[in-house]
Scaffold this active site. Structure first.
Site, PDB file in Angstrom:
ATOM      1  N   THR A 183      -7.309  -1.335  -2.873  1.00 19.69           N
ATOM      2  CA  THR A 183      -7.529   0.093  -2.637  1.00 19.69           C
ATOM      3  C   THR A 183      -7.853   0.789  -3.950  1.00 19.69           C
ATOM      4  O   THR A 183      -8.775   1.613  -4.009  1.00 19.69           O
ATOM      5  CB  THR A 183      -6.289   0.708  -1.964  1.00 19.69           C
TER       6      THR A 183
ATOM      7  N   GLU B  49      -1.598 -11.642   4.169  1.00 19.69           N
ATOM      8  CA  GLU B  49      -0.163 -11.490   3.914  1.00 19.69           C
ATOM      9  C   GLU B  49       0.646 -12.584   4.594  1.00 19.69           C
ATOM     10  O   GLU B  49       0.322 -13.013   5.697  1.00 19.69           O
ATOM     11  CB  GLU B  49       0.375 -10.106   4.300  1.00 19.69           C
TER      12      GLU B  49
ATOM     13  N   SER C 122      -2.124  -8.558  -0.337  1.00 17.78           N
ATOM     14  CA  SER C 122      -1.518  -7.239  -0.362  1.00 17.78           C
ATOM     15  C   SER C 122      -0.931  -6.950  -1.744  1.00 17.78           C
ATOM     16  O   SER C 122      -0.197  -7.755  -2.293  1.00 17.78           O
ATOM     17  CB  SER C 122      -0.424  -7.172   0.707  1.00 17.78           C
ATOM     18  N   GLY C 123      -1.279  -5.825  -2.280  1.00 18.72           N
ATOM     19  CA  GLY C 123      -0.765  -5.411  -3.581  1.00 18.72           C
ATOM     20  C   GLY C 123      -1.608  -5.904  -4.734  1.00 18.72           C
ATOM     21  O   GLY C 123      -1.267  -5.687  -5.893  1.00 18.72           O
TER      22      GLY C 123
ATOM     23  N   SER D  57       0.882   0.232   0.432  1.00 19.79           N
ATOM     24  CA  SER D  57       0.099  -0.792   1.127  1.00 19.79           C
ATOM     25  C   SER D  57      -0.737  -0.174   2.247  1.00 19.79           C
ATOM     26  O   SER D  57      -0.245   0.619   3.041  1.00 19.79           O
ATOM     27  CB  SER D  57       1.062  -1.833   1.699  1.00 19.79           C
ATOM     28  N   SER D  58      -2.029  -0.562   2.268  1.00 11.05           N
ATOM     29  CA  SER D  58      -2.904  -0.057   3.342  1.00 11.05           C
ATOM     30  C   SER D  58      -2.508  -0.776   4.620  1.00 11.05           C
ATOM     31  O   SER D  58      -2.548  -1.999   4.664  1.00 11.05           O
ATOM     32  CB  SER D  58      -4.363  -0.354   3.029  1.00 11.05           C
TER      33      SER D  58
ATOM     34  N   ASN E 292       3.909  -4.086  -1.636  1.00  9.81           N
ATOM     35  CA  ASN E 292       3.109  -3.022  -2.246  1.00  9.81           C
ATOM     36  C   ASN E 292       3.688  -1.670  -1.830  1.00  9.81           C
ATOM     37  O   ASN E 292       3.911  -1.436  -0.643  1.00  9.81           O
ATOM     38  CB  ASN E 292       1.649  -3.168  -1.742  1.00  9.81           C
TER      39      ASN E 292
ATOM     40  N   GLY F  98      -4.921  -6.909   2.779  1.00  7.20           N
ATOM     41  CA  GLY F  98      -5.027  -8.251   2.200  1.00  7.20           C
ATOM     42  C   GLY F  98      -4.272  -9.286   3.013  1.00  7.20           C
ATOM     43  O   GLY F  98      -3.459  -8.956   3.873  1.00  7.20           O
TER      44      GLY F  98
HETATM   45  N1  LIG Z   1      -6.510  -0.916 -11.755  1.00  4.26           N
HETATM   46  C1  LIG Z   1      -5.211  -0.576 -11.628  1.00  4.26           C
HETATM   47  N2  LIG Z   1      -4.610   0.091 -12.602  1.00  4.26           N
HETATM   48  C2  LIG Z   1      -3.309   0.447 -12.490  1.00  4.26           C
HETATM   49  N3  LIG Z   1      -2.543   0.126 -11.443  1.00  4.26           N
HETATM   50  C3  LIG Z   1      -3.114  -0.544 -10.423  1.00  4.26           C
HETATM   51  C4  LIG Z   1      -4.472  -0.932 -10.462  1.00  4.26           C
HETATM   52  N4  LIG Z   1      -4.735  -1.591  -9.322  1.00  4.26           N
HETATM   53  C5  LIG Z   1      -3.593  -1.585  -8.599  1.00  4.26           C
HETATM   54  N5  LIG Z   1      -2.631  -0.971  -9.254  1.00  4.26           N
HETATM   55  C6  LIG Z   1      -1.229  -0.762  -8.798  1.00  4.26           C
HETATM   56  O1  LIG Z   1      -0.982  -1.662  -7.761  1.00  4.26           O
HETATM   57  C7  LIG Z   1      -0.572  -1.015  -6.598  1.00  4.26           C
HETATM   58  C8  LIG Z   1      -1.109  -1.707  -5.369  1.00  4.26           C
HETATM   59  O2  LIG Z   1      -2.503  -1.615  -5.346  1.00  4.26           O
HETATM   60  P1  LIG Z   1      -3.331  -1.390  -4.041  1.00  4.26           P
HETATM   61  O3  LIG Z   1      -2.656  -0.445  -3.184  1.00  4.26           O
HETATM   62  O4  LIG Z   1      -4.698  -1.147  -4.442  1.00  4.26           O
HETATM   63  O5  LIG Z   1      -3.201  -2.800  -3.380  1.00  4.26           O
HETATM   64  P2  LIG Z   1      -3.984  -3.331  -2.128  1.00  4.26           P
HETATM   65  O6  LIG Z   1      -4.679  -4.561  -2.546  1.00  4.26           O
HETATM   66  O7  LIG Z   1      -4.776  -2.284  -1.549  1.00  4.26           O
HETATM   67  O8  LIG Z   1      -2.826  -3.732  -1.143  1.00  4.26           O
HETATM   68  P3  LIG Z   1      -2.744  -3.687   0.409  1.00  4.26           P
HETATM   69  O9  LIG Z   1      -3.524  -4.805   0.928  1.00  4.26           O
HETATM   70  O10 LIG Z   1      -1.330  -3.766   0.696  1.00  4.26           O
HETATM   71  O11 LIG Z   1      -3.312  -2.365   0.750  1.00  4.26           O
HETATM   72  C9  LIG Z   1      -1.071   0.363  -6.742  1.00  4.26           C
HETATM   73  O12 LIG Z   1      -0.253   1.255  -6.070  1.00  4.26           O
HETATM   74  C10 LIG Z   1      -1.013   0.582  -8.230  1.00  4.26           C
HETATM   75  O13 LIG Z   1       0.260   0.997  -8.612  1.00  4.26           O
HETATM   76 MG   LIG Z   2      -4.753  -1.198   0.046  1.00  5.65          MG
END
Ligand SMILES: Nc1ncnc2c1ncn2[C@@H]1O[C@H](COP(=O)(O)OP(=O)(O)OP(=O)(O)O)[C@@H](O)[C@H]1O
Ligand SMILES: [Mg+2]
Length: 1109
Positions: free
Chosen positions: A112, A389, A107-108, A160-161, A157, A387
């Site tokens: 996404t 967690e 997660s994070g 977070s999804s 996050n 992800g």
């Molecule tokens: N390529 C990137 N460039 C800039 N910031 C990023 C990038 N990837 C992720 N982030 C930052 O990290 C944060 C978390 O990313 P994201 O929501 O994609 O995580 P995730 O893996 O989907 O988590 P979860 O499993 O909780 O959904 C985003 O809100 C963003 O601020």
């Molecule tokens: Mg996500």
């Protein structure tokens, strides 16, 4: 010329971990950090992309970058997520291979974001056009909608999804997007009613409260203050860097683009508001006399507002919060709910409302983005699942999420590591076995149908009797105690290992990514996911179309006593489907790594990264890549692809493909260490070898293209030349033919002319000859004719002479004979013949005369005086007689047509004629005047009403006459009336009767012979009437008056016939005196009027102008 670049150019650390020297976990992490510090967040392991979350925006996602990576080879440029996206898209478009992009990480870690980058890259490079752009826009805009409803701030996050998402993007054969299908996996719905410390509820609640217009807030009966809602945690209501209000506007815009109707959006917001209201409903205990605790709603205002929003009847919902009806077979049992149960029911409803709304949103988006065309699609699936967690307090949701990640890890292992190794073995390639951890055993621990944790949870849920989370844990302890990845206090104890970090109500699983301690509390409930039927029925009764749709099981007509499948079962099932789906596609991996726990940029925590590297199995991944071969291809396509590089294999290789490839490789002098021959494939160790092959191929293709072009041009020129030659021959042949035809026609026509001249000359010669012969013949004939004519005329003259003589003899003879006969018969003839002839002629003349008369008789009008003229004098008498007879007959015919009245009129006229014709000049002018009798219309005229009343009999004549005064001869106007018995004189103006003379008293009437209207009515002496004397009167209708008077006298039996005396001098008895009235003819001095003058006592002279006649 294009400058060839490579991954190796300007490399920071190594871009591909396969090239890392020496390979160890430390060097691996060092390399990542080094690159991360230089903003290189992407690193390859062969074709797998490692992505480290930068936690800040980097300038590497610009449109220029998209162009840079477009249609480039994967290893040509420095590592980038775009290179992977381009590789997947090109492979889908050009090789018709369905793709899936698997994004994993905790997660994070940036899954996404990575999925959005992949989608935006594909959207940028695929086809353009109005329709395609719309599809792209809809696909991209589905993200903000799903994120608003499915994402939340967690400690790990901020976005977070809280659901798993798999999106299939569908493309046509050209690579243009057609649409997509989104599948969602298990939303973490417990978040709706309760959030861990430092976390928030789903974004939409905060977005709605801060972003909606005042009007919307009012309509939804909400207040902007977050603290007013029990379901919204207060401590992190606002998140740094998150603008809820702006995000709400983005959401609305995205919903519009995706195709949500205004009323649908409104319904969705109503539901969200209803969930908030639902959280505010509170219960208080109320003890009943039977000792049972009941719950009551504390303040019904929120309930009321919520019911109004959803169109639910308040009493129905209130009852559903107080009672629970259980239906078993035919029986219905209703039990009261205590406060805890009521809260449970409330939260269950809130969770269900929200999660069903979320699923509905996904379905609705799918409806919009569904591909319209029915043609075969190519598919690119993008998997962005929650992800792995590990929280402080992990519950059912984490268990499910981690199970899903476990499955994904397994598919990764299966498809990369195991497949790789197995293929080498299969192909007979020399291979040093790499030890790697296969997590299939953990998957089995969770999902095994007999003794897997999920199966046992289901079994426990369905089991009769008291079921609690503890009984479930007991069951786990008995069944899984021996499993090497399962730990619980009891199982440890049984092994005499005391572990105080393991509480009693927990179990621990050693996942591929680490050990996770799960608290069993809530497992059974969450797995059951029970919503009391009373509640679903209450929802179904709502007067709100969306709510009704969301609770179909509440329809009383469809009561289903079967238990719905458990949450765990459903999830296992859908994950199974997903895995099968992924296995059919070509996988592309993005492995996301989180650099630190603080969501901060520029911080790279080695231990955290190291942990992730380990559990993601990245080291094993590199080892496998390094030990193995980067590229492999079956011999046939390999030979087909590179055969142009060797003269012996080009253009056709007759022998087996493998030998062809061997010849090729030898000929190309490729280092034998760089490749290996498998059973059906060639394995190329280094990507660079492959690149060099590709490069040579490209060069060769250019040469080939030149060759083909050359041959084609030669062929084209030759074909054109041949065509021109052929055309020239054809044209020449046609021309020759045409010239010959023309020449032939000229000769032919010349011949014809010569021929015709010759023939003409011959014909004329013949004609001359024939004409000569004919003339000779005609001459002979003419001579003969003349000769014969002379002969004939001579003969004729002779015959005529002879005939004349004979005729003369006959005439002389006849005359002689006649003379003889006449002499002999003269005496008989003279006696009779003359009379007979005469009679005959006379008869004949009379006959002709009568016939002629018949045809020329005049018209039937009695006044027609015409008559045909007499033809012969001797017929004079007959002619006159016939005329008379005809006239009489005509008159009789005429009379026979008369009606009674008309007959009377004519009789009168006849009588007038008898009386006056040729006796009085006035008569002639009266003939044409009809005898009207009543000139005054005395019966009809109201003026004479009085007079009419006096008259007892029918008036025969009524007229105005002048009564001549004897004193001066002037006339006074009087009405003259004649009836059958009387003559009445009355005043013209008043209608007063002046004198009434019975007709028998009238002795005679005297009139002149002239054309005047004077008449004297003479009365019998001695009668009563005679006392006043006779009357001298003048009238315009004299003839009619006298005739009528005469007629009355004639018809009345007792009266004597009236004498009519016509003379120019007569005596009139005026009282005692007799006066002579004398008529003279005077000059027409005073117009045509008759003047009467008294000459002396005994003479009245009436002068009648001659013209008056
Ligand atoms: N390529 C990137 N460039 C800039 N910031 C990023 C990038 N990837 C992720 N982030 C930052 O990290 C944060 C978390 O990313 P994201 O929501 O994609 O995580 P995730 O893996 O989907 O988590 P979860 O499993 O909780 O959904 C985003 O809100 C963003 O601020
Ligand atoms: Mg996500």
């Amino acid at each position: 010329m294009e400058v060839k670049t490579s991954l190796l150019d300007n490399m920071i650390g190594v871009g591909d971990m396969v090239l890392l020297e020496p390979l160890s976990e430390d060097s691996f992490i060092d390399n990542l950090r080094k690159r991360f510090d230089h903003n290189e967040i992407y690193t390859y392991i062969g074709s797998v992309v490692i992505s480290i979350n930068p936690y800040r925006s980097l300038p590497i996602f610009t449109p220029d970058k998209v162009e840079e990576y477009r249609n480039r080879n994967f290893y040509e440029l420095s590592p980038h997520i775009y290179a992977l996206a381009d590789e997947a898209y090109s492979s889908l478009r050009d090789q018709d291979k369905d793709q899936c992009i698997l994004i994993t990480g905790e997660s994070g870690a940036g899954k996404t974001e990575a999925s959005k980058l992949v989608m935006s890259y594909v959207a940028a490079v695929c086809g353009k056009g109005q329709e395609v752009n719309k599809v792209k826009e809809q696909l991209l805009q589905s993200n903000p909608v799903l994120e608003a409803f499915g994402n939340a701030k967690t400690v790990r996050n901020d976005n977070s999804s809280r659901f798993g998402k798999y999106m299939d993007i569908e493309f046509d054969f050209k690579g243009d997007p057609l649409g997509g299908v989104i599948s969602n996996y298990l939303l973490e719905k417990s978040r709706v009613v309760k959030q861990p410390r430092g976390e928030r509820n789903f974004h939409i609640f905060y977005q709605l409260l801060s972003g909606a217009s005042d009007d919307t807030i009012k309509k939804l009966k909400l207040e902007r203050d977050v603290s007013k809602y029990n379901y919204l945690s207060l401590d992190s209501a606002t998140v740094n860097g998150l603008d809820d209000a702006a995000n709400f506007r983005t959401l609305r815009n995205a919903m519009q683009i995706v195709g949500f109707m205004e009323d649908e959006m409104q319904s969705v917001l109503e539901l969200v508001a209803a969930v908030l209201k639902l959280g505010n409903i509170e219960f208080k205990p109320e003890s009943r006399c039977n000792g049972i605790d009941e719950s009551r709603i504390k303040d019904k205002n929120d309930l009321k507002e919520m019911c109004e929003l959803l169109g639910v009847e308040q009493s129905v919902l209130e009852r559903a919060f107080s009672f629970r009806t259980v239906e078993a077979k035919m029986e219905k049992v209703s039990t009261t709910l205590n406060v805890a149960q009521a809260y449970y029911a409330r939260d269950a409803l809130a969770k269900n409302l929200y999660s069903r709304l979320f699923s509905w949103l996904v379905t609705r988006i799918n409806e919009s983005i569904k591909a319209q065309a029915k043609t075969r699609h190519k598919v690119m699936g993008v998997l962005d699942i929650y992800g792995f967690e590990i929280f402080e307090d992990n519950s059912f949701e984490q268990f499910i999420i981690n199970y899903c990640n476990e499955k994904l890890q397994q598919i990764f292992i299966e498809l990369t590591l195991r497949e790789e190794q197995e293929e080498y073995v299969r192909e007979g390639i020399e291979w040093t076995n790499i030890e790697y951890f296969n997590n299939a055993i953990i998957c089995d621990l969770i999902e095994n149908n007999q003794n897997g944790i999920l199966a046992m949870l289901d079994e426990e849920c369905l089991r009769p009797g008291t079921v609690t989370d503890e009984t479930f844990l007991d069951k786990l302890n008995t069944i899984c105690a021996e499993h090497q990845h399962f730990e619980s206090r009891l199982s440890k104890n049984s092994k005499f290992l005391t572990d105080h970090s393991l509480p009693h109500n927990c179990f621990r699983i050693q996942h591929y990514a680490g050990k996770v301690l799960y608290r069993v509390e809530g497992f059974v409930d969450k797995n059951n996911d029970l919503l009391y039927r009373d509640l679903s029925q209450a929802m179904y009764k709502a007067n709100h179309s969306l709510i009704k749709q969301l609770f179909p099981e509440g329809n009383p007509a469809k009561v289903n006593l079967k238990r719905p499948p458990t949450a765990g079962f459903q999830f296992k099932h859908s994950v199974g489907t997903l895995m099968r789906n992924l296995q059919t596609k070509n996988p592309n991996y993005i492995r996301c790594i989180k650099p630190n726990d603080k969501k901060a940029s520029h911080i790279f925590t080695d231990s955290l990264v190291g942990h992730q590297v380990r559990y993601l199995g990245l080291m094993e991944n590199v080892r496998v890549r390094r030990a193995g071969y980067a590229f492999r291809q079956p011999y046939e396509p390999c030979l087909e692809r590179y055969k142009m590089l060797c003269k012996r294999t080009w253009p056709h290789w007759r022998g087996p493909a493998r030998e062809g490839v061997e010849v090729l490789m030898t000929d190309l002098q490729v280092n034998p260490e760089e490749f290996s021959y498998g059973r059906s494939k060639i394995f190329i160790r280094n990507p660079r070898t492959l690149f060099s092959l590709e490069e040579r191929r490209k060069q060769c293709l250019e040469d080939l293209a030149t060759l083909i072009q050359k041959i084609y041009r030669g062929w084209k020129c030759r074909t054109r030349f041949l065509l021109l030659k052929q055309s020239q021959i054809t044209v020449a042949a046609w021309y020759r033919r045409y010239a010959q035809q023309k020449k032939y026609k000229r000769i032919k026509s010349a011949t014809t002319v010569v021929q015709s001249y010759t023939r003409g000359w011959q014909a004329r010669k013949l004609l001359r000859e024939l004409k000569h012969q004919k003339r000779c013949k005609e001459a002979a004939t003419t001579i003969a004719a003349y000769w014969h004519g002379t002969q004939a005329r001579r003969e004729l003259r002779r015959l005529k002479e002879e005939a004349r003589r004979r005729h003369a003899v006959a005439v002389i003879w006849a005359y002689w004979q006649g003379l003889q006969v006449r002499r002999e018969y003269r005496k008989f003839f003279r006696a009779n013949a003359g009379k007979k002839i005469y009679d005959f002629i006379i008869q004949r003349i009379i006959q002709k005369y009568l016939l002629g008369l018949r045809s020329s008789t005049p018209s039937m009008s009695p006044i027609d005086g015409s008559w045909p003229s007499r033809p012969h004098l001797f017929l004079d008498q007959t002619h006159t007689e016939l005329r008379r007879i005809f006239h009489l007959w005509r008159c009789k015919k005429y009379r026979s047509q008369f009606t009674e009245e008309r007959r009377a009129v004519y009789e009168e006229k006849l009588e007038a004629s008898e009386l006056f014709k040729d006796k009085k000049s006035l008569y002639a002018s009266s003939v044409s005047q009809p005898f009207k009798g009543d000139y005054l219309e005395i019966t009809k005229n109201p003026k004479y009403q009085k007079l009419n009343n006096v008259m007892e009999e029918k008036v025969l004549l009524a007229d105005v006459v002048s009564k001549i005064n004897r004193a001066n001869g002037k006339g006074t106007a009087r009405i003259f009336l004649l009836t059958k018995k009387n003559v009445v004189l009355a005043d013209q103006k008043t209608g007063q009767v002046k004198a009434s003379v019975p007709l028998p008293d009238v002795s005679s009437v005297s009139v002149s012979t002239q054309s005047d209207g004077f008449f004297a009515l003479k009365l019998k002496e001695g009668t009563a009437s005679a006392v006043k004397g006779d009357f001298l009167l003048s009238s315009e209708h004299l003839i009619e008056i006298i005739t009528k008077l005469h007629r009355v006298g004639t018809t009345a039996a007792e009266m004597e016939r009236l004498n009519i005396d016509i003379s120019d001098e007569f005596l009139v008895q005026f009282k005692q005196d007799k006066v002579c009235v004398k008529f003279i003819q005077g000059a027409p001095k005073n117009g045509n009027s008759v003047s009467c003058k008294r000459k002396n006592n005994r003479l009245l002279e009436v002068s009648v102008p001659t013209t008056a006649a």
